[in-house]
Enzyme design. Structure first.
Site, PDB file in Angstrom:
ATOM      1  N   LYS A 296     -32.329 131.358  80.903  1.00  0.00           N
ATOM      2  CA  LYS A 296     -31.793 131.427  79.532  1.00  0.00           C
ATOM      3  C   LYS A 296     -31.042 130.148  79.195  1.00  0.00           C
ATOM      4  CE  LYS A 296     -31.510 136.398  79.721  1.00  0.00           C
ATOM      5  NZ  LYS A 296     -31.592 136.483  81.204  1.00  0.00           N
ATOM      6  N   ASP A 341     -16.196 130.419  88.922  1.00  0.00           N
ATOM      7  CA  ASP A 341     -16.108 131.875  88.833  1.00  0.00           C
ATOM      8  C   ASP A 341     -15.767 132.234  87.384  1.00  0.00           C
ATOM      9  OD1 ASP A 341     -15.390 134.531  88.865  1.00  0.00           O
ATOM     10  OD2 ASP A 341     -14.309 134.401  90.776  1.00  0.00           O
ATOM     11  N   CYS A 411     -30.036 142.945  82.590  1.00  0.00           N
ATOM     12  CA  CYS A 411     -31.447 143.327  82.752  1.00  0.00           C
ATOM     13  C   CYS A 411     -31.471 144.716  83.374  1.00  0.00           C
ATOM     14  CB  CYS A 411     -32.246 142.299  83.538  1.00  0.00           C
ATOM     15  SG  CYS A 411     -31.704 142.080  85.216  1.00  0.00           S
TER      16      CYS A 411
END
Ligand code: SAM
Length: 474
Positions: A296, A341, A411
């Protein structure tokens, strides 16, 4: 010391087992998945290469590779159904059958019930495989079990081993469509509706997905990709091209150059919807906060470049950040890749106009691609992902300026990973509101009541991607 005085029993002369490289390879792949928690899509390519080198291209050609791949993927996908059939043919619980024996049996059952391989060939190939990898004694057991299985076809077996739908719908669907019961339950909760829809979804999960390419805007065109064999335009994304007969994307020049890539249309739609979400004010800085491996990010980077915006692509795992850098290499506009992170971000709050958080999740929406994933996942995995998904969505909201937009994507269609996470954020942050994502996926039907969207393999031919678009209002 051997007893030479005893007369030898007359019998068949010893015959060496026939080594069939396709079945041996399929068995090795299943063992790696079982023993080492390997991923089928990662173990297969090196095994195929090894077999080609060892046997030579005449004895191990493209058709052999296709058969080996089909045997591995098909056996893994249909494992739930096949286990129920095998359990009905052996006189002890399956957990007491040695895993390598079970793998040979499952491969055999798949050939018998899931392919057009003639019965005698399926049984004899499996028994020969058993002789090679398990020894003669256990080959007899394999022979006996497969002969029982071969007495009926798949439909008859299912009728015999699946509990009736009326008694237990979820257990019935779990056996018929080879999904763990808890996964059937979770998918049905999210999909809603009656029996027909969930059956179509479960069936779609058992099909091999087409290979879809993305022509990264400004770098490649769909026209260029459509010149490939059996290539047709995507269904929904203007940048998508589907290779209807599979093929090797790595052999396509634009893919090799990174101007195009392999990307499911669902993922393309997520990036496009975020890029096209209405925005007041500047549109200059975009963030992808969970960018690895970079699919993406590469599309967002190309779209950002068209608008003169820059993309910061951030990923926690350094080696995956490396993959993101590779995916973005050659991007026509400004970008930066960092390893960070996302729950303890190095960027200043409020500094981005658009933010994508495509968070780590169970992946229950991509079961077509990862045949072993459904058996490996556990409901407890949700307990680990939940806090991380909430923390990442919170930092996404912090990262975006007032008036900016966050795209929260998974997803997985599991409600605990989708709506529950978004609803918790909305409860705690009165300065966040949902934007209707449906108009940003023009022409895509069956998107539900909104404002968030859930794509489905059986309705859209995509992975079951989820997207919520959230605007920061104050
Ligand atoms: C679903 S994947 C993202 C897929 C990616 N957007 C793409 O399209 O290629 C989630 C990613 O988040 C990364 N990740 C996990 N925990 C993270 C954290 N705390 N901060 C940032 N990234 C994290 C994982 O390593 C993984 O690469």
């Amino acid at each position: 010391m051997s007893d030479t005085s005893r007369p030898r029993k007359p019998g068949k002369p010893h015959r060496r087992p026939k080594k069939d490289p396709v079945r041996i390879l399929a068995f090795e792949a299943l063992r790696a998945v079982d023993e080492r928690d390997a991923y089928a899509n990662l173990v297969l390519p090196p095994l195929l290469r090894k077999a080609r080198e060892k046997e030579g291209p005449d004895k191990f050609d493209g058709r052999d590779a296709a058969l080996a791949t089909e045997l591995v993927y098909g056996t893994l996908r249909r494992q739930g159904t096949y286990d129920a059939v095998i359990a009905a043919c052996v006189d002890r619980p399956l957990r007491e059958v040695d895993p390598p024996v079970l793998d040979v049996l499952s491969l055999g059952v798949h050939q018998l019930l899931g392919t057009r391989i003639p019965t005698h060939a399926a049984v004899s190939a499996s028994v020969e495989l058993a002789r090679v990898v398990l020894g003669d004694g256990r080959a007899k057991f394999v022979n006996a079990v497969l002969r029982k299985v071969a007495q009926d076809d798949l439909d008859t077996w299912i009728e015999r081993v699946a509990p009736p739908y009326d008694e237990d719908p979820e257990d019935h669907l779990a056996v018929v469509h080879s999904h763990p019961r808890w996964v059937v339950s979770a998918l049905w909760d999210s999909l809603g509706g009656g029996r027909a829809g969930i059956e179509q979804l479960l069936e779609a999960d058992n099909e091999r997905p087409e290979v879809t390419l993305v022509a990264r805007p400004g770098r490649a065109t769909t026209e260029e990709l459509l010149r490939e064999e059996a290539a047709v335009a995507g269904r929904w994304s203007p940048y998508a091209v589907r290779l209807t007969e599979g093929g090797e994307p790595g052999a396509i020049e634009a893919v090799r150059d990174g101007r195009a890539g392999v990307q499911d249309e669902g993922s393309q739609l997520v990036a496009l919807a975020l890029a096209n979400a209405p925005l007041d004010g500047p549109d200059e800085k975009w963030l992808d906060g969970c960018a690895g491996p970079g699919g993406k990010a590469a599309l967002l980077g190309a779209l950002a470049a068209e608008r003169g915006a820059m993309l910061l692509a951030s990923e926690k795992q350094p080696h995956r950040a490396g993959l993101v850098a590779k995916a973005l290499h050659g991007n026509p506009g400004p970008y930066q890749v960092i390893a960070a992170d996302g729950t303890r971000p190095p960027w200043r709050p409020g500094s981005f106009d658009r933010v994508l958080m495509d968070v780590p999740c169970t992946g229950l929406g991509a079961l077509r691609r990862r045949p072993e994933a459904r058996w490996r996942r556990r409901p407890e995995d949700l307990d680990g992902f939940g806090p991380l998904q909430r923390a990442l969505l919170r930092t996404a909201l912090d990262a975006v300026r007032v008036g900016g937009v966050v795209g929260y994507a998974t997803c997985s269609p599991h409600l605990a990973e989708t709506r529950a996470v978004v609803n918790d954020l909305l409860k705690q942050h009165p300065d966040a509101e949902l934007i209707d994502a449906r108009p940003l996926l023009p022409g895509v039907p069956d998107l539900g009541d909104g404002p968030d969207v859930q794509l489905w393999p059986h309705l859209h031919g995509t992975d079951a991607m989820y997207l919520a678009l959230i605007r920061r209002t104050g």
